[in-house]
Scaffold this active site. Structure first.
Site, PDB file in Angstrom:
ATOM      1  N   LYS A 297       7.354  50.308   4.497  1.00 49.91           N
ATOM      2  CA  LYS A 297       6.188  49.828   3.747  1.00 49.91           C
ATOM      3  C   LYS A 297       6.589  49.529   2.299  1.00 49.91           C
ATOM      4  CE  LYS A 297       1.314  51.169   2.846  1.00 49.91           C
ATOM      5  NZ  LYS A 297       0.349  52.287   2.919  1.00 49.91           N
TER       6      LYS A 297
ATOM      7  N   SER B 288      -4.226  50.801   4.654  1.00 47.34           N
ATOM      8  CA  SER B 288      -3.449  49.831   3.901  1.00 47.34           C
ATOM      9  C   SER B 288      -2.139  49.437   4.575  1.00 47.34           C
ATOM     10  CB  SER B 288      -3.124  50.372   2.514  1.00 47.34           C
ATOM     11  OG  SER B 288      -2.274  51.514   2.615  1.00 47.34           O
TER      12      SER B 288
ATOM     13  N   SER C 111      -4.284  55.483   5.800  1.00 44.04           N
ATOM     14  CA  SER C 111      -3.523  54.233   5.801  1.00 44.04           C
ATOM     15  C   SER C 111      -2.394  54.159   6.820  1.00 44.04           C
ATOM     16  CB  SER C 111      -2.953  53.963   4.405  1.00 44.04           C
ATOM     17  OG  SER C 111      -3.992  53.579   3.543  1.00 44.04           O
TER      18      SER C 111
END
Lengths: 505, 519
Positions: B87, B162, B186
């Site tokens: 990420k 997210s 997330s």
């Protein structure tokens, strides 16, 4: 409105109308090998931005980790100031934007300081030779990190009007302990002296603890001076101003005096004091307005979520208590007894900020009397002339001891020793090297000396005649002539012996 | 189906076994995944768009080094040579890290996050950086400044957020493994809506050093995978104490892989499971509720005892979260001021701008609306005069939620709920309604507030829309092994029922991949 247009009130008149209240915030830069929250070195004077890492640069993702050595120093300072040590305390974020602060928040302590509720007894000499003691109450001592250093490039040297600014983050993250007093009231006319004496004694304490270089001239101790005036006898506190970065003991005293006179002028003219930060100007001896504090920055403090609470065990605290140096009062009594100084001599030594210097000089082999003589009569005067603190003069206790050893060994005399100090201050090397380079050694060549004595006798026949008649006291004139010819580099005692020998007295 | 695609559909554990058996090289595996990315990832305009940056060269170099180690008979770890996606909120030395924000466009960190350093040391080639809501603020990945990621199950829908990029990359077979971060859900919520496994470890279980913080007291790094065993393997690899993160737990991780293997045998006898009363019912989609109930039945069939447990303070979790998270975020994001790195915007029409004016112009241009919204919320909540009413009160709620967990875990071994109240919604559907967006994390937020671990396991497809549903398991702090035991047991039972893992539909391939292309 500006300081320049305020006509100061004479100091005595201030006291007739107002009671001053002082508050001191002293920042001490710790001498730990690494920074408060990362492993970067803390050495002073490195090239800009060479002692930095992701953490102290505040790079995205980087995290702090508390330096245990800094916590230890904070606890020792707290204990030496008779504070309580928190069983559990946290760091907090103080949020505000400034380019020299990498994260745009300072990691500090807010409502949970590591040390709180302490005191220090400050002694100030009185005119009649006695000593007066003021108890300064300590509100708190807390840990925080230093910011980077901005350099504003341009004609003004300040942020306004600068062409551009550079920031050195080497200082960012260096551990600081901020020591805050409670309001100091009741000092009256002695307020400026009490302020100075407090900072001086605090500095001595820090030195004795060995936790900081404690150099005001390098900024490793920085004092902010708060001052307010209240109507005499009212017992209330007036509105204060905070004068930032007063960087010498002398300036602490002057800044307090100046602010008292300035406040009195404004209050006397029917004005009111603006709560604000003020800048001290060493050269002109005045303060000017900094940023106003009344349109208050809201620092939005909250507990630093990247750090766990600091919870020093009681065992550790007691262990650290065992490492404290003797307190200043005990130390003075002990040293006075050891050295055989009179009360007055001791007071002068302390007053000149020379106690530790004298102690170290004696430790290097000099007699207490000689150590006092050099530091108090010779070097204190020079420091005063140069407008620096005695330790910042550039002469070390070891050097003073070496100079005295040269005197005692007969290579130089007191008068020549003064020239050696000139050389030391000018950075010409060790005392021996200065003597060598400047050609200061006493001439022990008997031939040259004998010749000079003969010349002096020949040039002053009437004086010589008096000596031959037994008026030995007249020899002084001939000694002076010989010394002049030898440019001072002769042993006056030997010259006298030679004169008397040659004139058969 | 090409040979390359064949490797991409395997689990990480299978790939590691194949590498160990000499059936394939790391270079072949890595190239297969790079090919898959090239085929289906597309751009902000079309395709999955899971990646913001692909580092083919770096990944292949790491793969070659891995193959050399293996040839020398000394692989660094079991997963040595298995590629992974990271990420874009985790710093990667020499590789851009944008956090999905314009304000960090072009920033190349000079250091690796601890978890990234551990990946490299363990020999996992890093394929690239995955898309995310800007600074991890969102539940749909639509708040990325570089355009949204699309759900591989339906490209018209969001992949959650997210960490939508990591979840979509794993679901679309672009990577067998990924790292995500979970502040309020997330990792788990994207896992639920993309049919992948997502784990939020115990707070302090995995180092946060190098994770660009949204809310430091809530953030955790965790695995995103297609199986529970893969998650355990990755969790063990990146987890454990880190002296650079003061909040990291200084004790060994429990045996997570062992727990996953044990759970996969399907025996949960003696396990007490608590269904959280407050995390079901109103607001939960019928198909989500149905799959959840079905999974509960499977747990009972495996020998678990299921009871209902009430956690009354959970109803306040969302409100407390939306005070605490923005408070911390408002302070964290202050460092983005154009002075040292990242975007610098000069104000228009200002001839000789001051530092303050440059900061203002940069922050105005560099932050998106959701980020600004949270900075404003947080700044307000921390302001003097409001602090006690907001931040102080929210901290109290947080304590009460922790007590609810303590009380619940005194009765049961794990708590369960649907991971997300709904399946994946359509792109744009909730973009203009922040509150509706926030409600996606209703069931995941309590774990972050209390610091307890949670996993989301695929529980099948909802009847009404055919989209994946997630089943959440929560365990007491430091008992992450229970997640893997229960998760693996459920996974085994479901796979037995389905005849294997769920597979998303074929994706359009041969897309034009344009690095950094924005919507």
């Amino acid at each position: 409105m500006s300081a320049a247009t305020t006509t100061l009130v004479p100091f005595e008149d201030v006291l007739a109308t107002y009671d001053p209240a002082l508050g001191l915030e002293v920042h001490v830069e710790l001498n730990s090998a690494t920074k408060m929250f990362c492993g970067c070195p803390t050495e002073f004077g490195a090239d800009p931005n060479t002692q930095v890492c992701p953490t102290c640069l505040g790079l995205p993702g980087a995290m702090p980790a508390v330096n245990r050595k800094a916590v230890e120093s904070a606890i020792r300072i707290g204990l030496a100031l008779n504070c309580e040590i928190a069983e559990w305390c946290r760091f907090a974020r103080k949020n505000y934007f400034y380019p020299d602060m990498p994260k745009n928040f300072q990691t500090s302590q807010y409502d949970e300081p590591i040390a709180f509720e302490g005191w220090m007894d400050v002694t100030v000499p009185t005119e009649d030779g006695e000593v007066e003691t003021y108890r300064v109450e300590i509100e708190r001592a807390h840990m925080e990190e230093d910011t980077g250093k901005s350099l504003h490039v341009g004609t003004s040297g300040r942020i306004h009007g600068a062409d551009y600014s550079l920031v050195d983050y080497n200082r960012a993250g260096i551990p600081l302990i901020e020591i805050v007093t409670k309001p100091i009231v009741g000092a009256g006319a002695r307020a400026p002296e009490v302020a100075k004496a407090y900072v001086a004694q605090l500095r001595d304490l820090i030195v004795a603890l060995g936790v900081s270089d404690a150099r005001m001239d390098q900024g490793s101790i920085r004092a902010d001076v708060n001052l307010s005036l209240a109507p005499k006898g009212s017992g209330v506190l007036g509105t204060r101003t905070e004068t930032k970065n007063v960087n010498s003991l002398r300036s602490v005293e002057r800044a307090v005096r100046h602010e008292m006179q300035r406040h009195a002028a404004i209050l006397g003219g029917g004005g009111s004091i603006l709560q604000e930060t003020r800048h001290w100007h060493e050269d002109t001896g005045v303060t000017t307005s900094g940023r106003e504090k009344s349109d208050a920055e809201d620092y939005r403090y909250f507990p630093e979520p990247d750090l766990v609470p600091v919870a020093p065990s009681r065992e550790w605290v007691e262990e650290l208590r065992g490492t404290l140096p003797e307190n200043p009062t005990q130390r003075r009594a002990r040293l006075q007894a050891e050295w055989g100084y009179s009360d007055l001599e001791m007071r002068d030594t302390v007053g000149a900020g020379a106690l530790t210097l004298v102690e170290e000089t004696i430790a290097a082999g000099t007699s207490p009397a000689a150590a006092r003589k050099w530091w108090l009569s010779e070097l204190a005067r020079r420091a005063n002339d140069a407008g620096v603190e005695l330790p910042a003069l550039g002469v070390t206790p070891t050097q003073v001891a070496a100079v005295q050893a040269l005197v005692e060994g007969g290579s130089i005399n007191d008068k020549l020793a003064r020239q050696v100090f000139d050389g030391l201050i000018a950075g010409e090397g060790t005392p021996e090297e200065v003597v060598e380079k400047r050609g200061l050694a006493i001439v022990s060549d008997e031939g040259a000396l004998s010749e000079a004595v003969d010349d002096a006798i020949a040039a002053n026949p009437d004086v010589a005649a008096k000596i031959r008649d037994g008026k030995v006291a007249a020899a002084g004139a001939l000694i002076g002539a010989v010394m002049k010819q030898m440019r001072g580099q002769a042993d006056a005692g030997r010259v006298r012996e030679l004169i008397l020998e040659k004139l058969g007295s | 189906m090409s040979a390359g695609q064949d490797w991409t559909t395997r689990t990480a554990a299978e790939l590691a076994d194949a590498l160990a058996a000499g059936e394939v090289t790391s270079v072949e595996l890595t190239q297969a995944h790079l090919d898959r990315i090239a085929a289906v990832d597309g751009s902000a305009i079309e395709g999955v768009h899971a990646f913001l940056h692909v580092d083919a060269e770096g990944a292949l170099a790491a793969a070659r080094a891995s193959d050399e180690r293996r040839a020398a008979g000394s692989p660094a770890t079991f997963l040595d040579g298995v590629p992974i996606a990271v990420k874009d909120v985790l710093t990667t030395e020499g590789m851009p890290t944008t956090c999905g924000s314009r304000i960090l466009e072009g920033w190349v960190p000079p250091y690796d996050a601890t978890v990234v350093a551990r990946l490299r040391a363990a020999g996992l080639p890093i394929l690239g950086k995955t898309n995310m809501d800007e600074f991890a603020m969102g539940s749909s990945t639509e708040h990325s400044a570089y355009g949204p990621t699309r759900n591989p199950w339906d490209l018209e829908r969001v992949p959650g957020g997210s960490g939508g990029g990591s979840a979509a990359a794993v679901a679309a077979y672009e990577a067998p493994l990924a790292l995500g971060t979970d502040t309020g859900g997330s990792i788990r919520q994207p896992g639920a809506v993309t049919g992948t496994v997502g784990v939020k470890p115990t707070y302090g279980g995995v180092s946060r050093y190098g994770l660009v913080a949204m809310a430091n007291s809530l953030d955790q790094v965790g695995p995103v995978t297609r199986t529970v065993l893969d998650a355990a393997l990755l969790h063990e690899l990146v987890g454990g104490h880190d002296p650079r993160d003061s909040t990291s737990v200084d004790q060994p991780l429990p045996d997570l892989v062992g727990a996953a293997r044990k759970g996969a045998t399907g025996d949960l006898s003696g396990l007490r499971v608590g269904v959280v009363t407050e995390l079901q019912g109103e607001g939960y989609q019928a198909g989500v509720q149905a799959r959840f109930t079905e999974s509960l039945d499977l747990l009972v069939a495996a020998g678990a005892e299921v009871v209902e447990v009430s956690c009354p303070q959970f109803v306040h979790a969302l409100a407390a979260y939306y005070v605490l998270m923005p408070s911390e975020a408002s302070s964290n994001l202050a460092k983005f001021d154009a002075m040292r790195y990242g975007l610098r915007v000069l104000p228009e029409g200002v001839p000789d701008p001051s530092a303050e004016e440059v900061m203002r112009a940069t922050r105005d241009a560099g932050f998106g609306d959701e980020v600004k919204r949270r900075i404003i919320l947080g700044t307000y909540a921390l302001s003097s005069g409001y602090y006690d009413a907001y931040y102080g009160q929210a901290q109290k709620v947080r304590t009460l939620i922790s007590r609810d967990f303590e009380a619940a875990f005194a009765q049961v071994d794990v708590l369960v709920s649907p991971t997300s109240p709904t399946t994946a919604f359509r792109l744009g559907e909730k973009l203009d309604d922040p509150l509706a967006m926030y409600l996606n994390d209703l069931a995941t937020i309590p774990a972050n507030l209390a610091g307890v671990p949670g996993i989301s396991v695929p529980a099948g497809l909802a009847e009404e829309d055919g989209l994946p549903v997630g089943f959440q398991v929560l365990a007491p702090a430091l008992a992450d092994d229970r997640l893997y035991r229960v998760g693996a047991a459920l996974e085994a039972a479901l796979h037995a029922r389905w005849g294997g893992p769920l597979t998303p539909p074929e994706l359009p391939a041969g897309l034009d991949r344009r690095e950094g292309a924005s919507a």
